[in-house]
Design a protein around this motif. Sequence first.
Motif, PDB file in Angstrom:
ATOM      1  N   GLY A 112       0.785  -1.225   0.000  1.00  0.00           N
ATOM      2  CA  GLY A 112       0.000   0.000   0.000  1.00  0.00           C
ATOM      3  C   GLY A 112       0.816   1.274   0.000  1.00  0.00           C
ATOM      4  N   LYS A 113       2.072   1.191   0.469  1.00  0.00           N
ATOM      5  CA  LYS A 113       2.911   2.382   0.549  1.00  0.00           C
ATOM      6  C   LYS A 113       4.026   2.405  -0.498  1.00  0.00           C
ATOM      7  CE  LYS A 113       2.382   3.354   5.495  1.00  0.00           C
ATOM      8  NZ  LYS A 113       3.097   3.618   6.768  1.00  0.00           N
ATOM      9  N   ARG A 114       4.200   1.321  -1.206  1.00  0.00           N
ATOM     10  CA  ARG A 114       5.353   1.169  -2.091  1.00  0.00           C
ATOM     11  C   ARG A 114       5.347   2.192  -3.224  1.00  0.00           C
ATOM     12  NH1 ARG A 114       7.116  -1.511  -6.699  1.00  0.00           N
ATOM     13  NH2 ARG A 114       9.141  -2.549  -6.508  1.00  0.00           N
ATOM     14  N   VAL A 115       6.474   2.929  -3.346  1.00  0.00           N
ATOM     15  CA  VAL A 115       6.698   3.829  -4.465  1.00  0.00           C
ATOM     16  C   VAL A 115       7.365   3.089  -5.611  1.00  0.00           C
ATOM     17  CG1 VAL A 115       7.964   5.891  -5.240  1.00  0.00           C
ATOM     18  CG2 VAL A 115       6.804   5.880  -3.015  1.00  0.00           C
ATOM     19  N   GLY A 116       8.283   2.195  -5.273  1.00  0.00           N
ATOM     20  CA  GLY A 116       8.990   1.444  -6.305  1.00  0.00           C
ATOM     21  C   GLY A 116      10.262   0.841  -5.756  1.00  0.00           C
ATOM     22  N   SER A 117      11.275   0.741  -6.616  1.00  0.00           N
ATOM     23  CA  SER A 117      12.579   0.178  -6.246  1.00  0.00           C
ATOM     24  C   SER A 117      13.592   1.305  -6.121  1.00  0.00           C
ATOM     25  CB  SER A 117      13.050  -0.815  -7.310  1.00  0.00           C
ATOM     26  OG  SER A 117      12.158  -1.900  -7.434  1.00  0.00           O
ATOM     27  N   VAL A 174      15.008   9.396 -15.211  1.00  0.00           N
ATOM     28  CA  VAL A 174      15.420   9.615 -13.823  1.00  0.00           C
ATOM     29  C   VAL A 174      14.230  10.155 -13.028  1.00  0.00           C
ATOM     30  CG1 VAL A 174      16.925  10.916 -12.274  1.00  0.00           C
ATOM     31  CG2 VAL A 174      17.824  10.033 -14.439  1.00  0.00           C
ATOM     32  N   ARG A 175      13.915   9.494 -11.922  1.00  0.00           N
ATOM     33  CA  ARG A 175      12.938  10.039 -10.981  1.00  0.00           C
ATOM     34  C   ARG A 175      13.648  10.846  -9.898  1.00  0.00           C
ATOM     35  NH1 ARG A 175      11.696   8.738  -5.902  1.00  0.00           N
ATOM     36  NH2 ARG A 175       9.684   9.523  -5.101  1.00  0.00           N
ATOM     37  N   ALA A 176      14.621  10.201  -9.237  1.00  0.00           N
ATOM     38  CA  ALA A 176      15.421  10.858  -8.201  1.00  0.00           C
ATOM     39  C   ALA A 176      16.812  10.238  -8.231  1.00  0.00           C
ATOM     40  CB  ALA A 176      14.787  10.691  -6.829  1.00  0.00           C
ATOM     41  N   MET A 177      17.828  11.059  -8.019  1.00  0.00           N
ATOM     42  CA  MET A 177      19.205  10.570  -8.085  1.00  0.00           C
ATOM     43  C   MET A 177      20.037  11.293  -7.040  1.00  0.00           C
ATOM     44  SD  MET A 177      21.764  10.331 -11.374  1.00  0.00           S
ATOM     45  CE  MET A 177      20.889   8.885 -12.005  1.00  0.00           C
ATOM     46  N   VAL A 178      20.693  10.502  -6.166  1.00  0.00           N
ATOM     47  CA  VAL A 178      21.597  11.036  -5.143  1.00  0.00           C
ATOM     48  C   VAL A 178      23.003  10.584  -5.496  1.00  0.00           C
ATOM     49  CG1 VAL A 178      22.222  11.041  -2.707  1.00  0.00           C
ATOM     50  CG2 VAL A 178      19.802  10.975  -3.375  1.00  0.00           C
ATOM     51  N   SER A 229      26.584   9.095 -15.758  1.00  0.00           N
ATOM     52  CA  SER A 229      26.481   8.515 -17.097  1.00  0.00           C
ATOM     53  C   SER A 229      25.041   8.140 -17.409  1.00  0.00           C
ATOM     54  CB  SER A 229      27.393   7.292 -17.216  1.00  0.00           C
ATOM     55  OG  SER A 229      27.293   6.702 -18.496  1.00  0.00           O
ATOM     56  N   TYR A 230      24.336   7.579 -16.438  1.00  0.00           N
ATOM     57  CA  TYR A 230      22.932   7.237 -16.662  1.00  0.00           C
ATOM     58  C   TYR A 230      22.118   8.496 -16.954  1.00  0.00           C
ATOM     59  CZ  TYR A 230      18.345   5.132 -16.198  1.00  0.00           C
ATOM     60  OH  TYR A 230      17.069   4.705 -16.460  1.00  0.00           O
ATOM     61  N   ALA A 231      22.336   9.550 -16.178  1.00  0.00           N
ATOM     62  CA  ALA A 231      21.588  10.786 -16.372  1.00  0.00           C
ATOM     63  C   ALA A 231      21.854  11.386 -17.745  1.00  0.00           C
ATOM     64  CB  ALA A 231      21.943  11.788 -15.278  1.00  0.00           C
ATOM     65  N   ARG A 280      10.601   5.014 -14.142  1.00  0.00           N
ATOM     66  CA  ARG A 280      11.730   5.908 -13.932  1.00  0.00           C
ATOM     67  C   ARG A 280      12.592   5.375 -12.790  1.00  0.00           C
ATOM     68  NH1 ARG A 280      10.093  11.952 -13.250  1.00  0.00           N
ATOM     69  NH2 ARG A 280       8.497  11.060 -11.871  1.00  0.00           N
ATOM     70  N   LEU A 281      13.850   5.743 -12.802  1.00  0.00           N
ATOM     71  CA  LEU A 281      14.840   5.202 -11.863  1.00  0.00           C
ATOM     72  C   LEU A 281      14.976   6.083 -10.633  1.00  0.00           C
ATOM     73  CD1 LEU A 281      17.245   3.141 -11.377  1.00  0.00           C
ATOM     74  CD2 LEU A 281      18.706   4.890 -12.429  1.00  0.00           C
ATOM     75  N   THR A 282      14.971   5.458  -9.465  1.00  0.00           N
ATOM     76  CA  THR A 282      15.360   6.106  -8.210  1.00  0.00           C
ATOM     77  C   THR A 282      16.680   5.475  -7.791  1.00  0.00           C
ATOM     78  OG1 THR A 282      13.040   6.406  -7.590  1.00  0.00           O
ATOM     79  CG2 THR A 282      14.675   6.630  -5.847  1.00  0.00           C
ATOM     80  N   TYR A 283      17.699   6.305  -7.538  1.00  0.00           N
ATOM     81  CA  TYR A 283      19.078   5.789  -7.478  1.00  0.00           C
ATOM     82  C   TYR A 283      19.887   6.535  -6.436  1.00  0.00           C
ATOM     83  CZ  TYR A 283      23.893   4.955  -9.131  1.00  0.00           C
ATOM     84  OH  TYR A 283      25.233   4.647  -9.224  1.00  0.00           O
TER      85      TYR A 283
END
Length: 593
Positions: A114-119, A279-283, A270-272, A255-258
């Motif tokens: 129910g709370k999962r955004v993704g991976s 890209v969803r979010a990248m740190v 390189s991915y960006a 989209r990728l969260t990384y």
Amino acid sequence: MILPWTDHPWEYLVITAPVRRSQALVLALAVLGATSLAACTAGPRAGGDRPRSVGAVDPVDRPDLRRFYGQQLTWRPCGAHRCATLTVPMDYARPGDGRTFLLPVAKSVTAPPGKRVGSLVLNPGGPGERGVRLIKDGVAEDMGRGVRERFDIVSFDPRGVGESKPALTCLTEESAESTESAGSTEPEPAEAADEQSASAPLHPRTDAERADALAAARATAADCRKASGPLLPHVGTDDVARDLDVLRAALGERRLTYVGWSYGTSLGTSYAEQFPRRVRAMVLDGAVDPSLDWRQRMLGQATGFRAAVAEYAESCAGTIGDGCPGATPEEIRALIDRLLERTRREPLPVDDSASGLDAAGLLAALSLSMYTPEDQWEGLSDALVAADEGDGTKLAALASGEEEPPDTDAETDPDAGTGTETDPETESGSDTDPDADTGAEESGSPSDESASGVPEDNSDAALIAVNCLDVPHPRDAQAYWDALAPAEKAAGVYGTTGVTNELVCRDWPAGPGRPHRVDAPEVPPVLVVGTKGDPATPYGEAVSLARQFPDGMLLTFDSAGHTGYGRDACVDRKVEEYLISLTRVRPGTTCGA
């Protein structure tokens, strides 16, 4: 959770080490010559064949890549976690030639449906560190509750690394026999013992010393080509970034969260650049600036470690109290200088070692202990005291990482994994397409790992292979000799050893990359974390990288040590608010002292 570090078969090729986090969050290794001075300017952009951002021809729509992008992962229990295998083409220019890499993937299922955004995909750095081991060693348990409730935590072994099939190695039959011989404690003839005890100079000045340095570097490169030649052109960061996009698709993420630490920032950048709209979010924590050439990278890291060791002498008492190896900063500096001079003349005795600890080993032990002062300086201090009394065993352990515990994942524990069987993805389709196993065999990867000739930990070979391929190096030896004097002036012996460590890349296959500023005009806001006292990826690197992204954000951690996420509650909170809610970090935000 502490991940293992192994001694390099060549003599301290790089200055790099595990991060011991108080929260035991993640291992992030420094890259070879990983950073720059803040004042360095960007180098020229190369045309080359570096893959650029997704445009009219989306890889997902390419018929020759469809079988890779269309695969579904079959998750199986592996201890308390879930594991699968991802198939990617060895050569993205010729994905239909049958050659593939099989990449291990692991995840911790932590998010309720129910709370999962993704991976949330992690890369622990290196290059050469194993993401699967990161998951098995419990990284998810050390992340914030908010992240665990919204993401399943995922990582993978990059192509050529760890359990990847095929995997990189620089170990030939000849070098293996040489290593076994060198490790023997049997008495040796006097001439052989004299040769073994003579360590390479930290600053090769004479023609003979430079010839020896070139020969050693050439031999290492030759061993790697002999053992892994067909793989070497295909393990660069741009190809790993394309694998990351295949993984994103196989995970079912639009989209990728990384999060990437240290070298993982190179992978994220390189991915960006190649897939900015995915890209969803990248740190990016412990930033590597792609605009720097080999000499700027080397010099930045060398000056960073020299400054960090100087800070150790100044701040030891305030960090660990009475356990310091001297009562004053002056006494600590004098001890280090005394040991450096002593080990230059003759190696210190080391238990169960015929060769002992030389000056290069001392520098490695010092540098490897600068990543998390709060956890490492006490052990370093104890080792320095023992060395001053004539025993180099503890310093040798620090230099090689032998103080790290072995990998003890519970994959073979029949009672492990309880509570993970409800993962809904367990039944989701086949792991790879039907040709995956055939592709692996055509790639030259035997199913029996022990028969492959690849050591259990091949991070050493991967580190050389990726760094030398990613960063162009001069072929003319004179360029390295010309760099010695400026490096010594800027960073002393850290600088001169930094130059000679780069020599192995002189005889390496050339990759397509060139120093360049980030080119990702459509990427959403990227969060860069920079630690002011970071020796491996100095702070100026993070400042520069954040400015190069079109909407980059910089989070400053005012502390010593390498990277910030996982070491400080303030940094953790800002990073996780961004990962969960895409909350922006305001300009000038600083955590720590």
